[in-house]
Design a protein around this motif. Structure first.
Motif, PDB file in Angstrom:
ATOM      1  N   LEU A  32      15.646  -1.676   1.049  1.00 24.81           N
ATOM      2  CA  LEU A  32      15.402  -2.206   2.357  1.00 24.81           C
ATOM      3  C   LEU A  32      14.811  -1.128   3.496  1.00 24.81           C
ATOM      4  N   VAL A  33      15.519  -0.115   3.365  1.00 21.06           N
ATOM      5  CA  VAL A  33      15.321   1.018   4.455  1.00 21.06           C
ATOM      6  C   VAL A  33      13.858   1.549   4.099  1.00 21.06           C
ATOM      7  N   PHE A  34      13.617   1.570   2.772  1.00 25.05           N
ATOM      8  CA  PHE A  34      12.302   2.249   2.418  1.00 25.05           C
ATOM      9  C   PHE A  34      11.263   1.274   2.978  1.00 25.05           C
ATOM     10  N   PHE A  35      11.369  -0.211   2.732  1.00 29.54           N
ATOM     11  CA  PHE A  35      10.448  -0.964   3.085  1.00 29.54           C
ATOM     12  C   PHE A  35      10.366  -1.062   4.863  1.00 29.54           C
ATOM     13  N   VAL A  36      11.424  -1.195   5.217  1.00 29.42           N
ATOM     14  CA  VAL A  36      11.508  -1.119   6.637  1.00 29.42           C
ATOM     15  C   VAL A  36      10.545   0.089   7.633  1.00 29.42           C
ATOM     16  N   VAL A  37      10.939   1.301   6.939  1.00 23.18           N
ATOM     17  CA  VAL A  37      10.325   2.482   7.251  1.00 23.18           C
ATOM     18  C   VAL A  37       8.770   2.537   7.044  1.00 23.18           C
ATOM     19  N   CYS A  38       8.286   1.933   6.034  1.00 23.68           N
ATOM     20  CA  CYS A  38       6.788   1.729   5.743  1.00 23.68           C
ATOM     21  C   CYS A  38       6.197   0.631   6.671  1.00 23.68           C
ATOM     22  N   LEU A  39       6.880  -0.414   7.171  1.00 22.63           N
ATOM     23  CA  LEU A  39       6.597  -1.468   7.848  1.00 22.63           C
ATOM     24  C   LEU A  39       6.295  -0.811   9.292  1.00 22.63           C
ATOM     25  N   VAL A  40       7.275  -0.068   9.816  1.00 22.11           N
ATOM     26  CA  VAL A  40       7.274   0.556  11.034  1.00 22.11           C
ATOM     27  C   VAL A  40       6.250   1.665  11.121  1.00 22.11           C
ATOM     28  N   LEU A  41       5.994   2.155  10.194  1.00 18.54           N
ATOM     29  CA  LEU A  41       4.703   3.411  10.228  1.00 18.54           C
ATOM     30  C   LEU A  41       3.814   2.604  10.123  1.00 18.54           C
ATOM     31  N   SER A  42       3.579   1.582   9.358  1.00 14.24           N
ATOM     32  CA  SER A  42       2.213   0.920   9.404  1.00 14.24           C
ATOM     33  C   SER A  42       1.990   0.395  10.782  1.00 14.24           C
ATOM     34  N   GLY A  43       2.906  -0.097  11.362  1.00 11.88           N
ATOM     35  CA  GLY A  43       2.728  -0.783  12.688  1.00 11.88           C
ATOM     36  C   GLY A  43       2.480   0.152  13.718  1.00 11.88           C
ATOM     37  N   ALA A  44       3.230   1.187  13.760  1.00 10.83           N
ATOM     38  CA  ALA A  44       2.977   2.118  14.934  1.00 10.83           C
ATOM     39  C   ALA A  44       1.514   3.013  14.721  1.00 10.83           C
ATOM     40  N   THR A  45       0.952   2.861  13.309  1.00  9.18           N
ATOM     41  CA  THR A  45      -0.424   3.564  13.659  1.00  9.18           C
ATOM     42  C   THR A  45      -1.589   2.683  14.111  1.00  9.18           C
ATOM     43  N   ALA A  46      -1.151   1.178  14.154  1.00 12.15           N
ATOM     44  CA  ALA A  46      -2.106   0.395  15.159  1.00 12.15           C
ATOM     45  C   ALA A  46      -2.093   0.843  16.329  1.00 12.15           C
ATOM     46  N   PHE A  47      -1.268   1.499  16.902  1.00  7.68           N
ATOM     47  CA  PHE A  47      -1.498   1.855  18.436  1.00  7.68           C
ATOM     48  C   PHE A  47      -2.642   2.880  18.649  1.00  7.68           C
ATOM     49  N   PRO A  48      -2.477   4.007  18.143  1.00  9.76           N
ATOM     50  CA  PRO A  48      -3.473   4.879  18.512  1.00  9.76           C
ATOM     51  C   PRO A  48      -4.752   4.827  17.543  1.00  9.76           C
ATOM     52  N   LEU A  49      -5.143   3.739  17.448  1.00  3.63           N
ATOM     53  CA  LEU A  49      -6.386   3.572  16.442  1.00  3.63           C
ATOM     54  C   LEU A  49      -7.498   4.781  16.914  1.00  3.63           C
ATOM     55  N   VAL A  50      -8.156   4.713  18.069  1.00  2.00           N
ATOM     56  CA  VAL A  50      -9.084   5.506  18.519  1.00  2.00           C
ATOM     57  C   VAL A  50      -8.995   6.909  18.169  1.00  2.00           C
ATOM     58  N   HIS A  51      -7.759   7.269  18.638  1.00  2.00           N
ATOM     59  CA  HIS A  51      -7.683   8.711  18.198  1.00  2.00           C
ATOM     60  C   HIS A  51      -7.533   9.223  16.485  1.00  2.00           C
ATOM     61  N   GLU A  52      -6.882   8.160  15.813  1.00  2.00           N
ATOM     62  CA  GLU A  52      -6.780   8.148  14.375  1.00  2.00           C
ATOM     63  C   GLU A  52      -8.008   8.489  13.765  1.00  2.00           C
ATOM     64  N   LEU A  53      -9.015   7.550  14.310  1.00  2.00           N
ATOM     65  CA  LEU A  53     -10.262   7.413  13.586  1.00  2.00           C
ATOM     66  C   LEU A  53     -10.979   8.723  14.029  1.00  2.00           C
ATOM     67  N   ARG A  54     -11.026   9.350  15.014  1.00  2.00           N
ATOM     68  CA  ARG A  54     -11.556  10.553  15.387  1.00  2.00           C
ATOM     69  C   ARG A  54     -10.855  11.397  14.356  1.00  2.00           C
ATOM     70  N   TRP A  55      -9.680  11.536  14.340  1.00  2.00           N
ATOM     71  CA  TRP A  55      -8.887  12.822  13.523  1.00  2.00           C
ATOM     72  C   TRP A  55      -9.404  12.417  11.919  1.00  2.00           C
ATOM     73  N   THR A  56      -9.608  11.090  11.420  1.00  2.00           N
ATOM     74  CA  THR A  56      -9.445  10.939  10.037  1.00  2.00           C
ATOM     75  C   THR A  56     -11.150  11.307   9.799  1.00  2.00           C
ATOM     76  N   GLU A  57     -12.187  11.056  10.957  1.00  4.25           N
ATOM     77  CA  GLU A  57     -13.427  11.376  10.579  1.00  4.25           C
ATOM     78  C   GLU A  57     -13.621  13.003  10.653  1.00  4.25           C
ATOM     79  N   GLU A  58     -12.883  13.665  11.505  1.00  5.51           N
ATOM     80  CA  GLU A  58     -13.023  15.099  11.342  1.00  5.51           C
ATOM     81  C   GLU A  58     -12.332  15.780  10.099  1.00  5.51           C
ATOM     82  N   ALA A  59     -11.071  15.285   9.792  1.00  5.02           N
ATOM     83  CA  ALA A  59     -10.549  15.727   8.540  1.00  5.02           C
ATOM     84  C   ALA A  59     -11.667  15.395   7.415  1.00  5.02           C
ATOM     85  N   LEU A  60     -12.011  14.191   7.263  1.00  6.15           N
ATOM     86  CA  LEU A  60     -12.978  13.996   5.937  1.00  6.15           C
ATOM     87  C   LEU A  60     -14.290  14.936   6.123  1.00  6.15           C
ATOM     88  N   ARG A  61     -14.678  15.300   7.230  1.00  5.83           N
ATOM     89  CA  ARG A  61     -15.906  16.288   7.359  1.00  5.83           C
ATOM     90  C   ARG A  61     -15.425  17.466   6.874  1.00  5.83           C
TER      91      ARG A  61
END
Length: 177
Positions: free
Chosen positions: A15-44
């Motif tokens: 349950l702790v594992f599942f909740v941590v994953c759920l919280v992390l997947s939710g928390a990543t929805a807040f900074p989407l604009v920055h995450e996509l910029r970082w992702t694009e830069e990393a992929l390049r």
């Protein structure tokens, strides 16, 4: 360690594992604009444009869309804030089975139903929204991989319930402390 204690520990670890994953997947929805910029830069940096041109085109398209929404229509991103919030609220619900797994097994069932619902949502809404099929498969994987720990937890809860009933026939499950 008794069977009951071992089952309870296993339930809580999953349950702790599942909740941590759920919280992390939710928390990543807040900074989407920055995450996509970082992702694009990393992929390049990793040479993805040459190796995975389809992925790069998709990341660029999504990043461009988010940049436009952020600059011209930032209220659209409010929807992803609510998505993140929903993940966090759902995570809180799993405190019930953590405290008393037998009594709150319905939360685990709810989670399994939600994980199953990811698949038709991705298959229906993905094409409607112009999402590439391979990306919908990634989305569906969240439902499949989310269901695995919940399925294991449910099996353990049912074994715990059987142990509890065997110890005191006809008695309701005793809350775990």
């Amino acid at each position: 360690m008794s069977d009951r204690a071992a089952l309870l520990k296993g339930i809580r670890v999953w349950l702790v594992f599942f909740v941590v994953c759920l919280v992390l997947s939710g928390a990543t929805a807040f900074p989407l604009v920055h995450e996509l910029r970082w992702t694009e830069e990393a992929l390049r940096t990793l040479g993805a444009p040459e190796r995975l041109p389809g992925l790069m085109e998709w990341i660029e398209r999504v990043r461009d869309g988010l940049d436009t929404a952020d600059a011209e229509h930032p209220f659209l991103l409010y929807g992803t804030d609510w998505l993140a919030f929903a993940h966090l609220v759902i995570a809180v619900a799993f405190l019930g089975p953590y405290r008393d797994p037998v009594r709150n097994v319905w939360v685990v069932d709810f989670g399994l139903i939600a994980c199953a619902g990811v698949i038709p949502l991705a298959l229906i809404c993905g094409p409607v929204r112009g999402i590439p099929f391979w990306w919908s498969v990634i989305d569906m994987a969240f439902g499949v991989f989310g269901a695995i720990p919940l399925y294991l937890v449910r099996k353990k809860i049912k074994r715990l319930e059987a142990l509890t009933e065997a110890a005191v026939p006809g008695a309701a499950a005793v809350p775990a402390q």
